[in-house]
Scaffold this active site. Structure first.
Site, PDB file in Angstrom:
ATOM      1  CE  LYS A 106      -1.842   0.529   3.990  1.00 50.52           C
ATOM      2  NZ  LYS A 106      -1.499   1.792   4.652  1.00 50.52           N
ATOM      3  CD  GLU A 160      -4.040   2.407   7.212  1.00 46.86           C
ATOM      4  OE1 GLU A 160      -4.962   1.624   6.897  1.00 46.86           O
ATOM      5  OE2 GLU A 160      -2.988   2.046   7.768  1.00 46.86           O
TER       6      GLU A 160
END
Length: 742
Positions: A38, A225
DNA sequence: TTGTTTATTCTTTTT
DNA sequence: GAATAAACAA
């Protein structure tokens, strides 16, 4: 930076990651499962925009949830794109918003030097507000009121928005508290954490000019996130990025664990509804964990129904078995986990690459004890952080008052610390005078408003006035935070009073204060122009995890929440019991149970090579031994996915796990964490410590025979509760009791 | 007004 | 059992 080499040559990306990085059809949503790279994609995206699309770095707004993640992003972009990111808008939602608000404070009736209140300050304020409104803390818990206020703010609802919806007495009272709380914050030139976001949203909504300015500035909006965003944060993203649509968000619905803080998992699940024409990417190749660990984790998360479809896979087939252990109680659990860690440390895994993860901070204690007993180095991340200690908070309160004299919460805190003869009565008088003069407590002190208060307190007020006159002058003269802190510590008598006390506790406090001085000085060296205001903001917006780094070779103890975003070679997941994980408080609500399950999933996916899970039959909670049952989440994991070890059935099973982990002689290791004088005292004492056990029979020279009911504390503080034969129950200090064993 | 003792509630998780 | 608040003594 060479012109012929592209960013894509300098960073290794798989096809899915690459697609997301180079895509130029906005908006973009990336579902990135645990350990799928990520951060890699996020940083590559920024670097790609800067280098390939020639985007000015100042036109990028990149928000994360922790300073650690932001700092990591920063350095990785710097390395990748070969530019300096100083001054770039990469940071946490809270710090980025604080930055906007300080620039525009005047537009919403604040001074640029407004104070930021942390959770503790919020609590004090809501308490004084409730006292003012004469609401009994037994009818309305301050904690509960604060939670509701926070919920309102997260949804960007002002008190007047809430008023029409309030039903019944209690809700109406809550709105009244909210209203007063909010106006007090404003009067004191303070904002709480939630305000940082919601006030930015208000500002941008209301002021077209400002809105235009930031929309022009932030041509690309990136969010990490995204599953953790709450309503106000998603509003902010929509305001900043909605008009041009160049929004890039990354997240994983399976790792949404902040619902209790207002995070809306819906934000990521229905992102496409808010941003039409979204291109969706999925990262499913996991680079972190072995196949065995991944299978186990997938089985755990399978408990949940509503999820975005995805299947994590890895090239790391096989791996070591996942272990699930059953222990008699939490002490045994801690001892065995520590023993296992020591063995594994002997086979070459550094302790710094291991972690013990638990649901609640309170669980760390048994592990600390067990580790200390073996002289193994450990680090507790989170929990009671340095900046939460009383003495540190006191110092910070003084400093905040120097900048912002309207801050009554801080004034209340230090008014009589160290004691200057200003008790409750004098305090109330000051508050009354301040109110009559329409000013704050400190302002009343500075103008001599305390008047002809008789006796002791007059002297106290006078000394405060002199102190703050002086400190304010220093600050205006451009003195740095280190100089001001130093001056305050001597002039206020804070250090003197601690030195006078002379107890171990006071010594510890002095040491902490010294450490604070060092921290300020060190920070000043890194950033010479650092102002007092900047330092204070940094302190309040920085958490323990932000300072964590793996460089120390010490085993890590932290909560599951804290561990998110980190990875360890070896993970011990402890206390997997119903009531703890899932927490009893979340039993009533299925959505909350699912969040607990995700929490366990997050824990499992932190492990790269080995995962040890454990649960106990009994656990010490609230001072007594409570029976426990294994977590419901474990029950639904197929037995083929792990090996079970029952340590309650004595030696047999224990031998088995010993065989599984090669035995090495115990190594003496130095503790990395610095010992406080108090702990040193314990250590010295424990040399000759007598061991007491619960249930042990003892004889006291006055009271006669008895049985030990409980043992608390250790070292010189060890206390025993003993039930004597005549039926009396006594609590004795172990070192004075002079007990004999019959 | 201060420091000590007793009663009460409490534990999720944190920017 | 621990930390905090109220109650109490000095």
């Amino acid at each position: 930076m060479s012109t012929q080499s592209s960013i894509l040559d300098r960073i290794l990306l798989n096809p899915q990651q690459r697609d997301a990085v180079v895509c130029d059809r906005w908006p973009q949503l990336v579902f990135a499962g645990a350990g799928t790279g990520k951060t890699r994609v996020l940083t590559a995206k920024i670097a790609y925009l800067i280098e390939h699309h020639r985007v000015n770095p100042y036109h990028i707004f990149a928000a994360t949830f922790t300073n650690k993640a932001a700092a990591e992003m920063r350095t990785r972009v710097e390395n990748l794109a070969g530019i300096s990111c100083a001054g770039m808008w990469i940071g946490t939602f809270h710090s980025l918003c604080a930055r906007i608000l300080r620039q525009q404070a005047g537009r919403i009736g604040y001074a640029p030097s407004f104070t930021i209140y942390d959770d503790n300050d919020q609590m004090s304020l809501i308490r004084t507000v409730m006292k003012e409104l004469e609401i009994d803390e037994r009818t309305m818990q301050p904690r509960h009121a604060l939670n509701l206020v926070s919920t309102f703010k997260n949804a960007c609802m002002t008190p007047s928005d809430c008023a029409p919806n309030a039903q019944g007495y209690y809700q109406k009272e809550i709105v009244r508290v909210y209203e007063r709380y909010q106006s007090r914050l404003h009067e004191q030139q303070a904002m709480d954490f939630d305000d940082l976001i919601s006030n930015t949203v208000y500002l941008l909504r209301r002021d077209a000019e400002v809105r235009q300015r930031y929309q022009d500035m932030f041509r690309y909006v990136l969010v990490d996130e995204y599953q953790d965003t709450n309503t106000s944060q998603s509003m902010l993203v929509r305001i900043l990025g909605g008009s041009h649509g160049r929004v890039f968000v990354v997240g994983d619905d399976d790792q949404s664990i902040y619902g209790w803080r207002g995070a809306q998992i819906e934000n990521i699940l229905s992102f496409e509804k808010h941003f039409s024409g979204t291109t969706v990417f999925k990262l499913e190749q996991n680079y972190r964990s072995s196949q065995r660990i991944l299978d186990f984790a997938n089985a755990v998360i399978g408990y949940n129904g509503r999820r975005a479809a995805k299947t994590l896979w890895t090239e790391r087939t096989g791996g070591m078995e996942v272990a699930v252990s059953r222990y008699g109680d939490d002490r045994q659990e801690a001892e065995q986990v520590v023993e296992c860690a020591a063995r594994l440390a002997g086979t070459g895994t550094r302790l710094g690459r291991m972690a013990v993860l638990f649901r609640t901070n309170a669980q760390s204690r048994v592990f600390e004890d067990a580790l200390r007993k073996r002289n193994m180095p450990y680090v507790v991340v989170g929990g009671m952080s340095f900046y939460e200690r009383k003495e540190i908070k006191d110092c910070l309160a003084y400093l905040r008052l120097v900048i912002n004299a309207k801050d009554d919460v801080s004034c209340d805190r230090i008014l009589n610390v160290p004691s200057r003869g200003i008790g409750a009565k004098s305090r109330d008088m000051l508050v009354a005078r301040a109110r009559a003069a329409h000013c704050s407590m400190m302002e009343a002190i500075l103008t001599g408003e305390f008047g002809e208060a008789e006796g002791k307190s007059h002297k106290g007020f006078e000394s405060l006035r002199e102190l703050f006159m002086h400190l304010r002058e220093m600050a205006q003269g451009g003195a740095g935070p280190d100089a001001i802190l130093d001056e305050m510590l001597t002039l206020s008598g804070y250090v003197d009073s601690l030195e006078e006390e002379g107890t171990d506790e006071a010594d510890g406090r002095l040491e902490n204060i010294n450490e604070l001085l060092n921290a300020v000085a060190a920070r000043r060296k890194e950033k010479p122009g650092l102002t007092l205001a900047e330092f204070l903001e940094e302190v309040t917006l920085t958490s323990d995890i932000d300072r964590w780094s793996e460089t120390q070779d010490a085993i890590n103890l932290m909560t599951l929440h804290c561990a998110k975003g980190l990875e360890f070679s070896i993970v011990f997941l402890v206390g997997l019991e119903d009531g703890l994980l899932p927490s009893r408080q979340n039993f009533d609500d299925n959505a909350k149970i699912e969040e607990e399950c995700r929490l366990l999933y997050v824990g499992c996916t932190r492990a790269m090579d080995r995962l040890f899970c454990s649960h106990t039959d009994q656990r010490w909670r609230f001072g007594s031994l409570m029976p426990m049952t294994p977590s419901r989440f474990l029950a639904q994991v197929p037995e083929t996915l792990y090996t079970f070890f029952d340590h309650t059935k004595a030696a047999a099973a224990y031998e088995k796990i010993s065989a599984a982990t090669p035995h090495v002689p115990r190594r003496q290791e130095r503790e990395v964490r610095r010992q406080t004088p108090r702990e040193q005292a314990y250590d010295e004492y424990s040399q000759e410590e007598i061991q007491y056990r619960i249930g042990q029979h003892v004889v006291h020279r006055n009271y006669g025979r008895g049985k030990i009911l409980s043992v608390s504390g250790f070292g010189p503080d060890m206390r025993l509760t003993i039930l004597f034969h005549d039926g009396t129950r006594k609590k004795l200090m172990a070192r004075f009791a002079n007990l004999e064993t019959p």
